[in-house]
Design an enzyme around this catalytic site. Sequence first.
Site, short mmCIF file in Angstrom:
data_model
loop_
_atom_site.label_atom_id
_atom_site.label_comp_id
_atom_site.label_asym_id
_atom_site.label_seq_id
_atom_site.Cartn_x
_atom_site.Cartn_y
_atom_site.Cartn_z
N THR A 124 118.32 40.43 -2.45
CA THR A 124 119.24 40.02 -1.38
C THR A 124 118.48 39.73 -0.08
O THR A 124 117.43 40.28 0.19
CB THR A 124 120.28 41.11 -1.09
OG1 THR A 124 119.60 42.34 -0.85
CG2 THR A 124 121.22 41.29 -2.24
N GLU B 249 125.47 45.34 -7.00
CA GLU B 249 125.62 44.85 -8.37
C GLU B 249 126.95 44.12 -8.57
O GLU B 249 127.62 44.30 -9.59
CB GLU B 249 125.51 46.01 -9.37
CG GLU B 249 124.13 46.58 -9.52
CD GLU B 249 123.12 45.56 -10.01
OE1 GLU B 249 123.44 44.82 -10.95
OE2 GLU B 249 122.02 45.49 -9.43
#
Lengths: 664, 664
Positions: free
Chosen positions: B138, B424
């Site tokens: 990320t 997730e």
Amino acid sequence: MARVDQLASERSKAQFDVDEMKIVWAGSRHAFQISDRISRLVASDPAFRKDNRAMLGRKELFKNTLRKAAHAWKRIIELRLTDEEASRLRFYVDEPAFTDLHWGMFIPAIKGQGTDEQQQKWLPLAYKMQIIGCYAQTELGHGSNIQGLETTATFDPQTDEFIIHSPTLTSSKWWPGGLGKVSTHAVVYARLITDGKDYGVNGFIVQLRSLDDHSPLPGITVGDIGMKFGNGAYNTMDNGVLQFDHVRIPRDQMLMRVSQVTREGKFVQSNVPRQLVYGTMVYVRQTIVSDASCALSRAVCIATRYSAVRRQFGSNNDGVETQVIDYKTQQNRLFPLLASAYAFRFVGEWLKWLYTDVTQRLQANDFSTLPEAHACTAGLKSLTTSATADAIEECRKLCGGHGYLCSSGLPELFAVYVPACTYEGDNVVLLLQVARFLMKTVSQLGSGKKPVGTTAYMGRVEHLMQSRCDAQRAEDWLKPSVILEAFEARSARMSVACAQNLAKFANQEEGFAELSANLTEASVAHCQLIVVSKFIEKLQQDIPGKGVKEQLEILCNIYALSLLHKHQGDFLSTGSITSKQASLANDQLRSLYSQVRPNAVALVDAFNYTDHYLGSVLGRYDGNVYPKLYEEAWKDPLNDSVVPDGYHEYIRPLLKQQLRNARL
Amino acid sequence: MARVDQLASERSKAQFDVDEMKIVWAGSRHAFQISDRISRLVASDPAFRKDNRAMLGRKELFKNTLRKAAHAWKRIIELRLTDEEASRLRFYVDEPAFTDLHWGMFIPAIKGQGTDEQQQKWLPLAYKMQIIGCYAQTELGHGSNIQGLETTATFDPQTDEFIIHSPTLTSSKWWPGGLGKVSTHAVVYARLITDGKDYGVNGFIVQLRSLDDHSPLPGITVGDIGMKFGNGAYNTMDNGVLQFDHVRIPRDQMLMRVSQVTREGKFVQSNVPRQLVYGTMVYVRQTIVSDASCALSRAVCIATRYSAVRRQFGSNNDGVETQVIDYKTQQNRLFPLLASAYAFRFVGEWLKWLYTDVTQRLQANDFSTLPEAHACTAGLKSLTTSATADAIEECRKLCGGHGYLCSSGLPELFAVYVPACTYEGDNVVLLLQVARFLMKTVSQLGSGKKPVGTTAYMGRVEHLMQSRCDAQRAEDWLKPSVILEAFEARSARMSVACAQNLAKFANQEEGFAELSANLTEASVAHCQLIVVSKFIEKLQQDIPGKGVKEQLEILCNIYALSLLHKHQGDFLSTGSITSKQASLANDQLRSLYSQVRPNAVALVDAFNYTDHYLGSVLGRYDGNVYPKLYEEAWKDPLNDSVVPDGYHEYIRPLLKQQLRNARL
């Protein structure tokens, strides 16, 4: 330097006059001006900086709060602020402190329960902060149930004193804010015992610490109860523990407005009606509802602005990703909360009126509206605080991963807010009180006693039991009358159903206990109706400003229809509406979201919060989120060195396979 | 000294064999024995003490975690623990640390995406912790949408290297755990650019820090992203920020199992099916579901035990107040969560089986069940993590005011758990993926393609669209077949209704966006059905032990009927059951609460948690809550002195009216 405004295009889309909406939100032009001025005053004073709060250890954090409280008081004196202004200043400093309890509980307790002489003696000292007080009620083993308190105040006629004592560990006072480290005095609640008889719980003014050197007086053990939820948050407050070992106080430090003990040790009730206590509860709970709209609107402001800044997935033709506020799932979660912020604001405003009304009636010895007002404020306290706590967390989730960072402001806002669900009456206990009142109202319907105030609709119960919702098209759900009748029918029918089920029990108390889950649901239905109806009433007023009323109408409908969807089960199981109508209402709700979308950022701008008060990188007015997030990160103490403390002891031996001999 | 057990009388009430239930909870006798032994090992080692976590400043806290991680590794080596035992040890140490990412993400990424040669080179180093790795995916401006990542890896054919670069501020890697201060290496996800063309996101092994002195390598800026939600909690983890300034790595550090870049800079896809990636996702999400049941059961254990200890109101004849666990409102909130803990445990167990099944099929090139397995795990991840986060907070509220103290363990448990709703796969995004799969399933119903696995019931859609629930008495709601059919009908009808509404849109994507709120509701209904049906399946197995199966049946019914009540609106609006039947189900639910009540404490004892792992004064096994709460309080640093730091500067001047001249 040109000021960045990444949200400028959002602001230009607004279809209403934001400045006029600010007045509506504040309640009046006067209130707006004070809030606006004081909030800027606080924001521009570096002494009130709060962005480093999460990183401070407990001691530093607490000392920092002491400094701010002293500085705030200094500014209040220097600027000769009015009471209203001073209270706004404390509000915008936005840090729980002993002063909250001093002004909010200690002084009101003396005013409410002290005799005139007691008020004359103690209040001037308290007003000047020559003494600092707190409110010592709850005990380690006793929360909501005041009658269960164990601390004793035994009258000793020989010396004309009370002996305050903690007979057990569980009788230790526990939780009172400001008690642990700061308060010199406390209003202590204890069981009054005189002549061997227990007369129940009464309030006593007890000095805890020396005014010379702040050391605890003999027989007094006092301390802080330790860390609480969250970074910063309520850890700025010295919630305390207090034990008495036969501490003696003069008889005239019992708060004697309602009950007295005479020189001879006789217990006497005064002719002051005990119901006055309920008047105070209405007041306190009204402020809690008003605080709920503040906390909720802060969270919504952060989530709305960041949802307009943040982009994810679904790139447009220009390759730029879509603003997350354009996703229906985001709108479906966010806009009902935006609507709730306004709804709670207006119901809070109405409660202020209710308090004035009740007070005037009490002064005229009219107690007729008190039970209803009491039930109504209890219910609204429960409803608004539960909804707000959940909403803050939902707003955090709506900000994605970054909402989990302290710099988003949302973790602390949540942690500092959630106690509102427990203090001043646990929310579930309060709903049961409302349910009791509703059951009583239903049971008296046949007796000719007309239900008043927010239960007036129960007077039309026969109609409501068999009325049919006449919504036939989605647009019908925009009519206040259609909404109101659906909510009234649902609430009335749920209450009546509970009453009917209760009637099947031989023992009413047993029945009440057994059905308590259903009863709380009926209470929630009743309270939601109140909020909806007060929002609708607000809109019947004259509201100036281009487009302002239109926006509020949209929000009112979103509030009502999102509740209707969420509690569809209630509406359907009571037959208040049909499945088809529920589905139409949902269609209407979706189209309302599209209407609120272009106005969303302007609607949170109308709260007029400074960046200081918001305390959130994600919620910044200018939307300049990412550079500031990046900047904030480097301030963490862990970034003082690029190789962390502990490398040589704990990381290097691991990497070098030398752990076997390492001392850990 | 006789050991206190304030809950002994509760334990003696249990109507089942707790030791046998422990085996059921653990999954097998083997799993129980390992968990039991390792959890005691950790609990008895003072190096793993964690009760002081909330009071530590960030730096101390982090250093303390480094120490524990090193100590844990040392013990693992000394005791020659198996992989399974080592993993349990890390679990019971119960403190987020860089090792989580090293073992849980870095190593699996290399195993999953690296070629055999790459695995041979890197894995031995990682297994011995000669290098420590993290998973850098990320970015500051990019979360769930992997395709939006901006970091680039440009191939330079001249030197046979990739140049890893962060072209913008928003491309900074942001969040990876273990990155900020500890990791020497990372698997970095970056857009692969070769020969001027962008081939999308691929993984690269990049060394970040020198193995000599731990300093960041040239071109690398790395640090911690700052404080996160809660006391202790994830602040023990160095979630990091990382920027690359043209950092060069050899070509063979691109993870090349699925795609390769040749020496000449040609991009080549291997014949390894890309679907393998989904296998990994099934694995990771299965562990998340299993973690959900752990976190939830901890919270429930604390709330249940304390509800049995705590007394409020309603004194019996003996003057002792009522245990709060005896209140129906408490039961109504607590027991569905207790049932959920068991439900999630069993669905997690089943997911483990599913993963094995999928893996075997993949190895045999059978991809037929993959989409369904993928949708199912995505949905269950979303359902269980959302429910668990809410439940932890509800358990905190169920403990009253004391739940707000860090010593209750609940604030930290909440703060450390909530990220599971976001990482997730954001829970709402996942529900939309499930919805897409459901819509596809519905659209293919006519085509003769038979729905498989957890969607098999859709194959009976014609029956489910018109079936009528035949519950006529409250007891009928105890029949698994009645429950299952109601849940199947509700889910099938909601999906079909969504599909029909979608069909009205000319543009399917627009329709999907517009109806997304309804679609997520259909997904939730489907996922709840899965959990209910797997619980029911579990009960069809042979379960030994006196009364064990009976208790599980009660919990299964509580789980199903409490959901049915909560989502009554779905069941009624789809006509899956009638209002009368809903009301009967609710009556049955109440009577199930009475059945579970005497077993409640034993049912949480069956989780077999040590007091160390629970980390809660309120949840202590012996119920000796109040003396320990009192003891804990005095440990706060604020209690180091009875007159607080800051008194002379900030309190005394206030009391003595000398503020005007004070320096604040």
